[in-house]
Design an enzyme around this catalytic site. Structure first.
Site, PDB file in Angstrom:
ATOM      1  N   HIS A   1       0.836  -1.220   0.000  1.00 35.71           N
ATOM      2  CA  HIS A   1       0.000   0.000   0.000  1.00 35.71           C
ATOM      3  C   HIS A   1       0.868   1.266   0.000  1.00 35.71           C
ATOM      4  O   HIS A   1       0.525   2.261   0.641  1.00 35.71           O
ATOM      5  CB  HIS A   1      -0.936   0.025   1.208  1.00 35.71           C
ATOM      6  CG  HIS A   1      -1.949  -1.084   1.229  1.00 35.71           C
ATOM      7  ND1 HIS A   1      -3.219  -0.942   0.727  1.00 35.71           N
ATOM      8  CD2 HIS A   1      -1.878  -2.367   1.673  1.00 35.71           C
ATOM      9  CE1 HIS A   1      -3.886  -2.076   0.889  1.00 35.71           C
ATOM     10  NE2 HIS A   1      -3.089  -2.968   1.441  1.00 35.71           N
TER      11      HIS A   1
ATOM     12  N   ASN B   1     -10.298  -2.969   2.634  1.00 35.36           N
ATOM     13  CA  ASN B   1     -10.024  -2.931   1.192  1.00 35.36           C
ATOM     14  C   ASN B   1     -11.320  -2.684   0.429  1.00 35.36           C
ATOM     15  O   ASN B   1     -12.399  -2.704   1.010  1.00 35.36           O
ATOM     16  CB  ASN B   1      -9.432  -4.272   0.735  1.00 35.36           C
ATOM     17  CG  ASN B   1      -7.945  -4.399   1.056  1.00 35.36           C
ATOM     18  OD1 ASN B   1      -7.257  -3.401   1.278  1.00 35.36           O
ATOM     19  ND2 ASN B   1      -7.459  -5.624   1.077  1.00 35.36           N
TER      20      ASN B   1
HETATM   21 FE1  HDD Z   1      -2.471  -4.911   5.374  1.00 32.17          FE
HETATM   22  C1  HDD Z   1      -1.034  -1.854   5.103  1.00 32.17           C
HETATM   23  C2  HDD Z   1      -5.489  -3.595   4.328  1.00 32.17           C
HETATM   24  C3  HDD Z   1      -3.832  -8.057   5.303  1.00 32.17           C
HETATM   25  C4  HDD Z   1       0.303  -6.109   6.823  1.00 32.17           C
HETATM   26  N1  HDD Z   1      -3.121  -3.082   4.803  1.00 32.17           N
HETATM   27  C5  HDD Z   1      -2.380  -1.941   4.764  1.00 32.17           C
HETATM   28  C6  HDD Z   1      -3.187  -0.844   4.323  1.00 32.17           C
HETATM   29  C7  HDD Z   1      -4.443  -1.334   4.090  1.00 32.17           C
HETATM   30  C8  HDD Z   1      -4.404  -2.749   4.411  1.00 32.17           C
HETATM   31  C9  HDD Z   1      -5.638  -0.564   3.610  1.00 32.17           C
HETATM   32  C10 HDD Z   1      -2.691   0.570   4.096  1.00 32.17           C
HETATM   33  C11 HDD Z   1      -2.901   1.421   5.316  1.00 32.17           C
HETATM   34  C12 HDD Z   1      -2.473   2.838   5.022  1.00 32.17           C
HETATM   35  O1  HDD Z   1      -3.103   3.470   4.175  1.00 32.17           O
HETATM   36  O2  HDD Z   1      -1.501   3.266   5.644  1.00 32.17           O
HETATM   37  N2  HDD Z   1      -4.271  -5.690   4.832  1.00 32.17           N
HETATM   38  C13 HDD Z   1      -5.404  -4.965   4.534  1.00 32.17           C
HETATM   39  C14 HDD Z   1      -6.529  -5.871   4.474  1.00 32.17           C
HETATM   40  C15 HDD Z   1      -6.063  -7.119   4.727  1.00 32.17           C
HETATM   41  C16 HDD Z   1      -4.644  -7.002   4.977  1.00 32.17           C
HETATM   42  C17 HDD Z   1      -7.956  -5.448   4.199  1.00 32.17           C
HETATM   43  C18 HDD Z   1      -6.792  -8.419   4.799  1.00 32.17           C
HETATM   44  C19 HDD Z   1      -8.031  -8.534   5.082  1.00 32.17           C
HETATM   45  N3  HDD Z   1      -1.862  -6.748   5.912  1.00 32.17           N
HETATM   46  C20 HDD Z   1      -2.584  -7.917   5.858  1.00 32.17           C
HETATM   47  C21 HDD Z   1      -1.835  -8.989   6.489  1.00 32.17           C
HETATM   48  C22 HDD Z   1      -0.663  -8.427   6.939  1.00 32.17           C
HETATM   49  C23 HDD Z   1      -0.694  -7.018   6.566  1.00 32.17           C
HETATM   50  C24 HDD Z   1      -2.301 -10.416   6.632  1.00 32.17           C
HETATM   51  C25 HDD Z   1       0.501  -9.038   7.663  1.00 32.17           C
HETATM   52  C26 HDD Z   1       0.495 -10.134   8.297  1.00 32.17           C
HETATM   53  N4  HDD Z   1      -0.643  -4.127   5.801  1.00 32.17           N
HETATM   54  C27 HDD Z   1       0.321  -4.800   6.446  1.00 32.17           C
HETATM   55  C28 HDD Z   1       1.509  -3.928   6.795  1.00 32.17           C
HETATM   56  C29 HDD Z   1       1.061  -2.545   6.256  1.00 32.17           C
HETATM   57  C30 HDD Z   1      -0.292  -2.837   5.658  1.00 32.17           C
HETATM   58  C31 HDD Z   1       2.809  -4.447   6.368  1.00 32.17           C
HETATM   59  C32 HDD Z   1       2.023  -1.804   5.338  1.00 32.17           C
HETATM   60  C33 HDD Z   1       2.039  -0.397   5.794  1.00 32.17           C
HETATM   61  C34 HDD Z   1       1.297  -0.395   7.038  1.00 32.17           C
HETATM   62  O3  HDD Z   1       0.867  -1.655   7.335  1.00 32.17           O
HETATM   63  O4  HDD Z   1       1.085   0.565   7.744  1.00 32.17           O
HETATM   64  O5  HDD Z   1       1.711  -3.930   8.154  1.00 32.17           O
END
Ligand code: HDD
Length: 684
Positions: free
Chosen positions: A75, A148
Site C-alpha cells: 500500500h 479494502n
Molecule cells: Fe495490510 C497496510 C489492508 C492483510 C500487513 N493493509 C495496509 C493498508 C491497508 C491494508 C488498507 C494501508 C494502510 C495505510 O493506508 O496506511 N491488509 C489490509 C486488508 C487485509 C490485509 C484489508 C486483509 C483482510 N496486511 C494484511 C496482512 C498483513 C498485513 C495479513 C501481515 C500479516 N498491511 C500490512 C503492513 C502494512 C499494511 C505491512 C504496510 C504499511 C502499514 O501496514 O502501515 O503492516
C-alpha cells in the site's frame, strides 16, 4: 504535570506541533536564526573552495539527505483526506462505541486510499486491490478500520502474507514488473494455494480498476465483534457504500490513463474536495449472532469468504463525508499510521487467523517506517482525546511529562492516571480452550463454492471482463505449467470460464486435473455481488469531455455546461491547442486541456462540437480521430453536433443513436439519459 495536562496546555489535534511562521516572513534556519543569503554557499573568495564552517549549508543539505522514510511495504501508493463520520441514530443495541451513539456528533476521520503492489510512484489505475483505511478520532480514542475495496482476501492465515506479497512485487532478481500481478511468481504462488481462488475472481473483475476512489465500496473483510453496554456480543462485517455508486474503468482505458495521467485517482479526489463536491460513503454492518453464524455453510472466521447480503442484509450506521484535503502530503498522508489493533470500547476482534496476524504486523511496521514508538505523537496520528499513561522516552519524544512518578500503581502523585475498570477497553469474555497446534480448520476447506457464486452472479459483460483479465495476466506468464494449473482451478470454478480463458490463451483442453479438498457446491447467485446490476443511473461525480474549437456557439456551450452541472457532473473543455480561444460571441474560452494532453480515456462520456471547417481539419488529424475512436471503443456515450458529422465519418465512428452516439444540436436530454447508463455495454 501529567502528559494529559501538558497536552491540554499546549493545545490538541497537532496545533502544538505547527511551527509558527515568523511575523515578518523571515527565512530562518532550523534553530530559528534568520538567514541572510540562501543562494550562495560560504566560500573563500568568489571562486574559491567552500568552507566546512558553513553551518547553514550543512543543516539544509543534511536535512534534505534524510527527507525520505521507508515506503510502506504494501500500500505504498496512496492518497488521503480529512472528513467526519456521523451516525444516523444511536446504535446502542449493537455497541457501546461512543462514536455510534449520538446522531448530533461529528467524529473527525482521516481516510487513506491506496493500491497494494506498486511503489509510491506507481500509476493509480493499475489492476490491483484498493486499500480503504479509515481513522476515526473518537472521544474514546482512535479507531482504525483498515479495509479494502474487496470483501475477501487471498489467504486464510497471516503467516502466508510475506509469501503472497513477495510473489506479487517485482521479481527480486530483475525488479520488474512494477505494480502488476501479471507475472509468473504471482500466478505460480496463487495457483498453489486454492484458498486464493475467490479473491482472484474479484481481482480479475472490474473492481480492481475503479473509476474513482469516490466510486468504490469498502469492506472491513474480517468478522469483528460489537459489544453493547449490557455485554451482549454481536458479530459484524463492515461495509462502506459510496453515495455516487460503484463504477469502474475498462482495462484498455486504464492502460491509457496510466500513461496520460498516472495521478488519475488522486487528482479526482483532490479536485472533488477542492470544488466542494464532497465524497460521501455510508457505513453499514451485516450483524449476526454466533448461533446464526454456526448455521452458515461457510466459516465466518475464514477471510476468503463473504456473507452474502441475501443471507444477512446491511444495517446502515451512519455516513462519512470527506471535506478537507491535507495541507501537507508527507506530514499527513505519508505519516498516518493505521493499525487494525486500534479499537475502542464496544468493538472487538474475532479469531480470524488473518486478522490475528494483522494485529501484530501493523504496530511493528510503523516502528520501522516511522522510526520510533512515539509515532502516535505525530499530529496526524494523535488521538483528539487526552492520552495519559506512564510510557516514557524513546526516539523523538515530543511530550514533556513532569513529576517524579512513572509507574502505576503509586501513591506519590495524586494527578497520576488510574485504570477505569468500568469504562475502559475490555475484551469480549469469550471462552477459549484447546491444544496448541498448527493446522487449518476443516471448515476453511471449501475454496471454490464462493468463487463460483461470485462468477455466476455477474452480468455477461462482467464475466467477459473477468475472462479478459485472466487471459491478459496468464498470457504474461511464461511458464506453461503455471497457466495449466490455473486453468485447472478455473475449471472447478466454472467450465465456461475455463473454456473462454483457454481459448484466449490458445490452450484448449490443457487444464490440469485438480482435486478440490471439499466438494464444490452450486449456490444461488447473489445479485448484490454484481457491480452493474445495482449501479445507479447517474452522472453524479462524473466528467464529460467536450472536444471543441475556435468559434464554438457561445449559447450552446453555456447550455451544455448547465445541463452537465445540473446532473452533478463536470465539463472539461478540450481544444486542438492549449491556449485560450474565442467563442461565437467573441468571449474568451480557456480550455481545461488540449488534444495531445487529454485522451478521451480521461472522461466518462464525450461531446464533439467543432465548427464545420474545423471538423474537416480535425478529421485529418490522427489525434482527433483517435480521441473519438477510443471513446467509441471504450463504450462511451458520444454526443455530436451536426458540424461534427464529417469528423465522425473520418474517424469511422457510426452515428447510431441506438448505440449511444447521439445528436446534441436540439438539446441534451438524450445525451444525458444515455450517459447515465455509464457505458453502452452492448455496442459491438
Ligand atoms: Fe495490510 C497496510 C489492508 C492483510 C500487513 N493493509 C495496509 C493498508 C491497508 C491494508 C488498507 C494501508 C494502510 C495505510 O493506508 O496506511 N491488509 C489490509 C486488508 C487485509 C490485509 C484489508 C486483509 C483482510 N496486511 C494484511 C496482512 C498483513 C498485513 C495479513 C501481515 C500479516 N498491511 C500490512 C503492513 C502494512 C499494511 C505491512 C504496510 C504499511 C502499514 O501496514 O502501515 O503492516
Amino acid at each position: 504535570m501529567s502528559d494529559t495536562k501538558k497536552n491540554e496546555a499546549l493545545g490538541k489535534g497537532g496545533e502544538l506541533h505547527q511551527h509558527a511562521a515568523s511575523p515578518e516572513g523571515r527565512l530562518t534556519s532550523n534553530q530559528g536564526v534568520a538567514v541572510s543569503d540562501d543562494q550562495n554557499t560560504l566560500t573563500v573568495g568568489p571562486r574559491g573552495p567552500q568552507l566546512l564552517e558553513d553551518h547553514l549549508l550543512r543543516e539544509k543539505i543534511t536535512h534534505f539527505d534524510h527527507e525520505r522514510i521507508p515506503e510502506r511495504v504494501v500500500h505504498a501508493r496512496g492518497y488521503g483526506a480529512h472528513g467526519y463520520f456521523q451516525a444516523y441514530e444511536s446504535h446502542a443495541k449493537l455497541t457501546k462505541a461512543d462514536f455510534l451513539q449520538d446522531p448530533a456528533v461529528q467524529t473527525p476521520v482521516f481516510v487513506r486510499f491506496s493500491t497494494v503492489a506498486g511503489s509510491a510512484g506507481s500509476p493509480d489505475a493499475a489492476r490491483d486491490v484498493r486499500g480503504f483505511a479509515v481513522k476515526f478520532y473518537t472521544s474514546e480514542g482512535n479507531y482504525d478500520l483498515v479495509g479494502n475495496n474487496i470483501p475477501v482476501f487471498f489467504i486464510q492465515d497471516a503467516i502466508k502474507f510475506p509469501d503472497l506479497i513477495h510473489s506479487v512485487k517485482p521479481a527480486p532478481d530483475r525488479d520488474f514488473p512494477q505494480a502488476q500481478s501479471a507475472h509468473d511468481t504471482f500466478w505460480d504462488f496463487v495457483s498453489l494455494i486454492p484458498e486464493s481462488m475467490h479473491m482472484l475472481m474479484w481481482v480479475m473483475s472490474d473492481r480492481a480498476i475503479p473509476r474513482s476512489f469516490r466510486m468504490m465500496e469498502g469492506f472491513g473483510v474480517h468478522t469483528f465483534r460489537m459489544i453493547n453496554e449490557q455485554g451482549d456480543v454481536t458479530l459484524v462485517k463492515f461495509h462502506w457504500r459510496p453515495k455516487l455508486g460503484t463504477f469502474s474503468l475498462v482495462w484498455d482505458e486504464a492502460v491509457v490513463i496510466n500513461g496520460a495521467d498516472p495521478d488519475f485517482h488522486r487528482r479526482d479526489l483532490w479536485n472533488a474536495i477542492e470544488s466542494g463536491d464532497y465524497p460521501e460513503w455510508e457505513l453499514c454492518v451485516q450483524a449476526f449472532t454466533e448461533e446464526e453464524a454456526a448455521g452458515f455453510n461457510f466459516d465466518v472466521l475464514d477471510p476468503t469468504k463473504l456473507v452474502p447480503e441475501e443471507l444477512v442484509p446491511l444495517t446502515p450506521l451512519g455516513k462519512m463525508v470527506l471535506n478537507r484535503n491535507v495541507d501537507n502530503f508527507f506530514a499527513e498522508t505519508e505519516q498516518v499510521a493505521f493499525c487494525p489493533s486500534h479499537v475502542v470500547p464496544g468493538i472487538d476482534f474475532s479469531n480470524d487467523p488473518l486478522l490475528q496476524g494483522r494485529l501484530f504486523s501493523y504496530l511493528d511496521t510503523q516502528l520501522s517506517r516511522l522510526g520510533s514508538p512515539n509515532f502516535h505523537q505525530i499530529p496526524i496520528n494523535q488521538p483528539k482525546c487526552p492520552i495519559s499513561n506512564f510510557q516514557r522516552d524513546g526516539h523523538m519524544q515530543t511530550f514533556v511529562p513532569t513529576g517524579r512518578v512513572a509507574n502505576e500503581p503509586n501513591t506519590l502523585d495524586d494527578g497520576a492516571p488510574r485504570e477505569c475498570p468500568k469504562t475502559g477497553f475490555s475484551s469480549a469474555p469469550v471462552p477459549e480452550a484447546g491444544d496448541k497446534m498448527r493446522t487449518r480448520p476443516e471448515s476453511f476447506a471449501d475454496h471454490y463454492t464462493q468463487a463460483r457464486q461470485f462468477y455466476r452472479s455477474m452480468l455477461d459483460v462482467e464475466q467477459e471482463h473477468i475472462a479478459g483479465g485472466l487471459a491478459f495476466e496468464l498470457g504474461k506468464c511464461k511458464e506453461l505449467k503455471v497457466r495449466k494449473r490455473m486453468l485447472g482451478h478455473l475449471k472447478l470454478i466454472d467450465e465456461g470460464l475455463c473454456e473462454d480463458v483457454s481459448k484466449k490463451l490458445g490452450m484448449v483442453g490443457m487444464a490440469d486435473d485438480i482435486k478440490p479438498a471439499a466438494p464444490v457446491r452450486d449456490s444461488e447467485p447473489s445479485p448484490a455481488l454484481s457491480q452493474y446490476k445495482k449501479a445507479p443511473q447517474t452522472l453524479m461525480g462524473k466528467k464529460v469531455g467536450l472536444l471543441t474549437t475556435d468559434g464554438v456557439d457561445a449559447k450552446w456551450l453555456a447550455s451544455l455546461q448547465k445541463a452537465v452541472e445540473e446532473e452533478g457532473a463536470t465539463l472539461a473543455i478540450i481544444a486542438p491547442a492549449a491556449g485560450p480561444f474565442a467563442d461565437s460571441s467573441g468571449g474568451e474560452v480557456t480550455p481545461d486541456d488540449f488534444l495531445d494532453g487529454a485522451p478521451s480515456a480521461l472522461f466518462d462520456c464525450v461531446v464533439v462540437a467543432p465548427t464545420a471547417d474545423d471538423s474537416a481539419m480535425l478529421g485529418k488529424q490522427q489525434a482527433a480521430a483517435n480521441w473519438l475512436r477510443m471513446a467509441h471503443g471504450h463504450l462511451k456515450v458520444i454526443g455530436y453536433t451536426k458540424a461534427a458529422e464529417s469528423l465522425l465519418d473520418d474517424a469511422g465512428v457510426p452515428a447510431e443513436a441506438g448505440q449511444g452516439v447521439v445528436a446534441v444540436d436540439g438539446g441534451f436530454g438524450d445525451f444525458i439519459d444515455w450517459s447515465k447508463k455509464h457505458r453502452v455495454w452492448d455496442r459491438p
